[in-house]
Design an enzyme around this catalytic site. Structure first.
Site, PDB file in Angstrom:
ATOM      1  N   HIS A 303       0.851  -1.188   0.000  1.00 37.37           N
ATOM      2  CA  HIS A 303       0.000   0.000   0.000  1.00 37.37           C
ATOM      3  C   HIS A 303       0.884   1.235   0.000  1.00 37.37           C
ATOM      4  O   HIS A 303       1.950   1.236   0.611  1.00 37.37           O
ATOM      5  CB  HIS A 303      -0.918   0.021   1.234  1.00 37.37           C
ATOM      6  CG  HIS A 303      -2.059   0.957   1.083  1.00 37.37           C
ATOM      7  ND1 HIS A 303      -1.965   2.286   1.396  1.00 37.37           N
ATOM      8  CD2 HIS A 303      -3.308   0.743   0.608  1.00 37.37           C
ATOM      9  CE1 HIS A 303      -3.118   2.860   1.122  1.00 37.37           C
ATOM     10  NE2 HIS A 303      -3.949   1.957   0.639  1.00 37.37           N
ATOM     11  N   ASP A 360      -7.911  -5.522  -0.029  1.00 36.66           N
ATOM     12  CA  ASP A 360      -8.392  -6.352  -1.122  1.00 36.66           C
ATOM     13  C   ASP A 360      -8.000  -7.818  -1.000  1.00 36.66           C
ATOM     14  O   ASP A 360      -8.488  -8.656  -1.752  1.00 36.66           O
ATOM     15  CB  ASP A 360      -7.867  -5.802  -2.463  1.00 36.66           C
ATOM     16  CG  ASP A 360      -8.493  -4.464  -2.783  1.00 36.66           C
ATOM     17  OD1 ASP A 360      -9.694  -4.330  -2.578  1.00 36.66           O
ATOM     18  OD2 ASP A 360      -7.767  -3.560  -3.225  1.00 36.66           O
TER      19      ASP A 360
HETATM   20  N1  CMC Z   1       4.284  -7.348  -4.877  1.00 34.90           N
HETATM   21  C1  CMC Z   1       5.614  -7.312  -5.051  1.00 34.90           C
HETATM   22  N2  CMC Z   1       6.377  -6.206  -4.900  1.00 34.90           N
HETATM   23  C2  CMC Z   1       5.746  -5.080  -4.560  1.00 34.90           C
HETATM   24  C3  CMC Z   1       4.347  -5.021  -4.337  1.00 34.90           C
HETATM   25  C4  CMC Z   1       3.619  -6.239  -4.515  1.00 34.90           C
HETATM   26  N3  CMC Z   1       2.299  -6.252  -4.328  1.00 34.90           N
HETATM   27  N4  CMC Z   1       3.990  -3.764  -4.013  1.00 34.90           N
HETATM   28  C5  CMC Z   1       5.112  -3.024  -4.016  1.00 34.90           C
HETATM   29  N5  CMC Z   1       6.172  -3.832  -4.327  1.00 34.90           N
HETATM   30  C6  CMC Z   1       7.593  -3.434  -4.391  1.00 34.90           C
HETATM   31  C7  CMC Z   1       7.935  -2.752  -5.708  1.00 34.90           C
HETATM   32  O1  CMC Z   1       8.352  -3.688  -6.666  1.00 34.90           O
HETATM   33  C8  CMC Z   1       9.053  -1.827  -5.276  1.00 34.90           C
HETATM   34  O2  CMC Z   1      10.229  -2.601  -5.122  1.00 34.90           O
HETATM   35  P1  CMC Z   1      11.705  -1.948  -5.337  1.00 34.90           P
HETATM   36  O3  CMC Z   1      11.757  -0.750  -4.427  1.00 34.90           O
HETATM   37  O4  CMC Z   1      12.636  -3.032  -4.929  1.00 34.90           O
HETATM   38  O5  CMC Z   1      11.786  -1.583  -6.781  1.00 34.90           O
HETATM   39  C9  CMC Z   1       8.605  -1.379  -3.870  1.00 34.90           C
HETATM   40  O6  CMC Z   1       7.780  -2.450  -3.374  1.00 34.90           O
HETATM   41  C10 CMC Z   1       7.818  -0.090  -3.859  1.00 34.90           C
HETATM   42  O7  CMC Z   1       6.832  -0.183  -4.870  1.00 34.90           O
HETATM   43  P2  CMC Z   1       6.022   1.080  -5.419  1.00 34.90           P
HETATM   44  O8  CMC Z   1       5.296   0.644  -6.648  1.00 34.90           O
HETATM   45  O9  CMC Z   1       6.897   2.276  -5.494  1.00 34.90           O
HETATM   46  O10 CMC Z   1       5.061   1.332  -4.208  1.00 34.90           O
HETATM   47  P3  CMC Z   1       3.709   2.086  -4.251  1.00 34.90           P
HETATM   48  O11 CMC Z   1       3.592   2.853  -3.018  1.00 34.90           O
HETATM   49  O12 CMC Z   1       3.510   2.830  -5.515  1.00 34.90           O
HETATM   50  O13 CMC Z   1       2.722   0.806  -4.261  1.00 34.90           O
HETATM   51  C11 CMC Z   1       0.725  -0.278  -4.648  1.00 34.90           C
HETATM   52  C12 CMC Z   1       1.450   0.764  -3.820  1.00 34.90           C
HETATM   53  C13 CMC Z   1      -0.610  -0.565  -3.963  1.00 34.90           C
HETATM   54  C14 CMC Z   1       0.473   0.280  -6.050  1.00 34.90           C
HETATM   55  C15 CMC Z   1       1.568  -1.591  -4.730  1.00 34.90           C
HETATM   56  O14 CMC Z   1       1.870  -2.079  -3.454  1.00 34.90           O
HETATM   57  C16 CMC Z   1       0.894  -2.670  -5.574  1.00 34.90           C
HETATM   58  O15 CMC Z   1       1.000  -2.651  -6.800  1.00 34.90           O
HETATM   59  N6  CMC Z   1       0.174  -3.643  -4.916  1.00 34.90           N
HETATM   60  C17 CMC Z   1      -0.578  -4.650  -5.632  1.00 34.90           C
HETATM   61  C18 CMC Z   1      -1.920  -4.077  -6.078  1.00 34.90           C
HETATM   62  C19 CMC Z   1      -2.889  -3.910  -4.919  1.00 34.90           C
HETATM   63  O16 CMC Z   1      -3.064  -4.813  -4.099  1.00 34.90           O
HETATM   64  N7  CMC Z   1      -3.550  -2.757  -4.894  1.00 34.90           N
HETATM   65  C20 CMC Z   1      -4.580  -2.462  -3.883  1.00 34.90           C
HETATM   66  C21 CMC Z   1      -4.169  -1.378  -2.952  1.00 34.90           C
HETATM   67  S1  CMC Z   1      -5.292  -1.261  -1.538  1.00 34.90           S
HETATM   68  C22 CMC Z   1      -6.749  -0.718  -2.238  1.00 34.90           C
HETATM   69  C23 CMC Z   1      -6.759   0.752  -2.374  1.00 34.90           C
HETATM   70  O17 CMC Z   1      -6.875   1.429  -1.345  1.00 34.90           O
HETATM   71  O18 CMC Z   1      -6.622   1.232  -3.512  1.00 34.90           O
END
Ligand code: CMC
Length: 425
Positions: A303, A360
């Protein structure tokens, strides 16, 4: 402690005030930055940018806290109903019994949608995603219910939206199956009414299960607001152009659809089903999620704000287990989800990246137990998020400093370039 920040640029020093929120959060007010220094800030994804000040929802990503108007979401999930929580978010205070009754009567009075709207549904191609349909239908409500000028008209629109969006969602399900539409019933509560519109039929009357209706209340309460997330920001940004409320909510629905946001609940079930189909091989999924050369992510994990266990996921997991027990259903996907969580929470990659289950991760299993089809999951999220979108839209619209949202950019394209006529290229 200093209550200003100094920025030195081109040998000149400028001061900017630090403002403090009611939970101690601090922010630099840079609203005069460009005017004073000629500089702008660059913050892709807005990780460090507060887009507004707000009195609606507080969340702490570090401590795993979520409160609506100061009330912990755990207390609301235990004691409140979705209707009462919606009232709280939109009006700022819990209703008295009389106010809640009046609100419920208004929701019932506004639950029907214009019969002509059914014609739209018939003409969407069969494979259309329900989120695309919902976004279009909510936008179309504007043509059927245009009055949006006075405070009374806006309040009426708020109630209409809360009531009709639920009816539209259930209608879309019935029509997609080629079944007769079931109309809302004034004697039923908000959640029971939705379940009845989804599952009642002339050949097999639906028996409303109080525990399922309670679980749906919890599901929607948990989704009701989440401060300045992607879809809520979309509602505020689109609303800032002074479009009508229906159009702003329609934009929120479109933003929620994405798999990184609300669409994750559908993606989680698809991921768990794939694992089940492949003989339950969880380790290969974990391996893919950690592979930098693979775009796959563990859906329902991670998240932007929570760097600890999402408080909503804890409640969702418990509610899910309770409902499955009550229904005497053994969903193999729940066992896979629990095993996957256990493995991920003990894996260094997930520990180092602070990746925990989000709302989720377990919500899809709960919706499956209620017989909600997978492609409707994000629609369920959208109905839940509606009070939050409305509250946030209202808060921005009531702000005397409400301004058009218009971020800046740092341009890195070509500098002035001469136009070359087509035959000389
Ligand atoms: N699986 C594997 N690696 C992950 C994941 C994941 N679900 N989420 C983040 N990472 C890693 C990412 O690869 C990165 O690694 P590195 O720093 O080594 O390159 C690091 O964590 C940071 O990732 P980011 O994309 O910069 O982080 P963010 O803050 O943009 O991510 C997120 C938030 C929700 C988009 C992401 O965690 C994700 O894609 N999760 C899966 C989709 C999901 O479950 N979404 C629902 C969110 S809750 C509902 C809502 O409120 O919207």
């Amino acid at each position: 402690m200093d209550n200003f920040v100094k920025i030195t640029f081109n040998k000149k020093t400028y001061e900017f005030p630090v403002i403090t929120g009611s939970e101690g959060e601090k922010a630099i007010d840079i609203s005069t930055l460009r005017q004073k220094t000629g500089l702008i800030t660059l913050d892709p994804g807005f990780d460090n940018t507060g887009s507004c000040i707000s009195t609606i929802t507080f969340m702490s990503g570090e401590k795993g806290i979520l409160r609506y108007r100061g009330i912990p979401v755990e207390e609301l999930a235990r004691h409140s109903t979705f209707t009462e929580t919606a009232y709280l978010l939109i009006n700022g205070v819990l209703p008295t019994r009389k106010e809640l009754n009046q609100f419920s009567v208004l929701l019932n009075d506004n639950s029907l949608v214009h019969e002509d709207m059914q014609i739209f549904y018939q003409n969407f191609p069969r494979a259309s995603h329900p989120m695309g349909i919902l976004s279009s239908m909510v936008n179309a409500l504007r043509s059927f219910y245009p009055g949006l000028e006075t405070v009374e008209e806006i309040n009426k629109t708020v109630t209409r939206l809360l009531s009709k969006m639920r009816t539209l969602a259930a209608m879309s399900y019935k029509i997609s199956r080629g079944h007769k539409v079931i109309y809302p019933r004034p004697d039923l509560s908000y959640c029971a009414n939705f379940l009845n519109m989804m599952f009642d039929s002339p050949v097999k009357p639906y028996r409303i299960d109080k525990e399922l209706a309670k679980a749906l209340n919890v599901f929607w309460i948990l989704h009701a607001d989440h401060e300045q997330n992607c879809s809520t920001s979309a509602v505020r940004v689109v609303g800032s152009g002074r479009v009508n409320l229906y159009a702003a909510i329609s934009a929120g629905i479109a933003a929620l659809w994405g798999p990184l946001h609300g669409g994750a609940n559908q993606a989680v079930i698809e991921m768990l089903s794939d694992i089940a189909k492949n003989g339950g091989n969880i380790n290969s999924v974990i391996k893919r999620a950690k592979d930098k050369n693979d775009s796959f992510r563990l859906m329902g994990f991670g998240h932007r704000v929570y760097k600890t266990y999402d408080p909503r996921a804890k409640i969702m997991k418990k509610t899910c287990a309770k409902v499955l027990k009550k229904l005497k259903t053994n969903d193999p996907l729940l066992n896979i989800a629990k095993e996957l969580e256990e493995i991920a929470l003990n894996d260094n990659y997930f520990i180092d990246h602070n990746l925990y289950p989000n709302v989720d991760f377990y919500s899809g299993i709960l919706l499956r137990a209620m017989r909600i089809p997978t492609n409707m999951f994000t629609v369920m999220f959208a109905i839940g998020r509606l009070p939050g979108w409305i509250a946030q839209w209202k808060e921005s619209a009531d702000d005397p400093k409400w301004r058009l949202s218009r971020p800046r950019q740092v341009y890195i394209g070509p500098t002035k370039t001469k136009y070359i006529p087509i035959d000389e290229r």
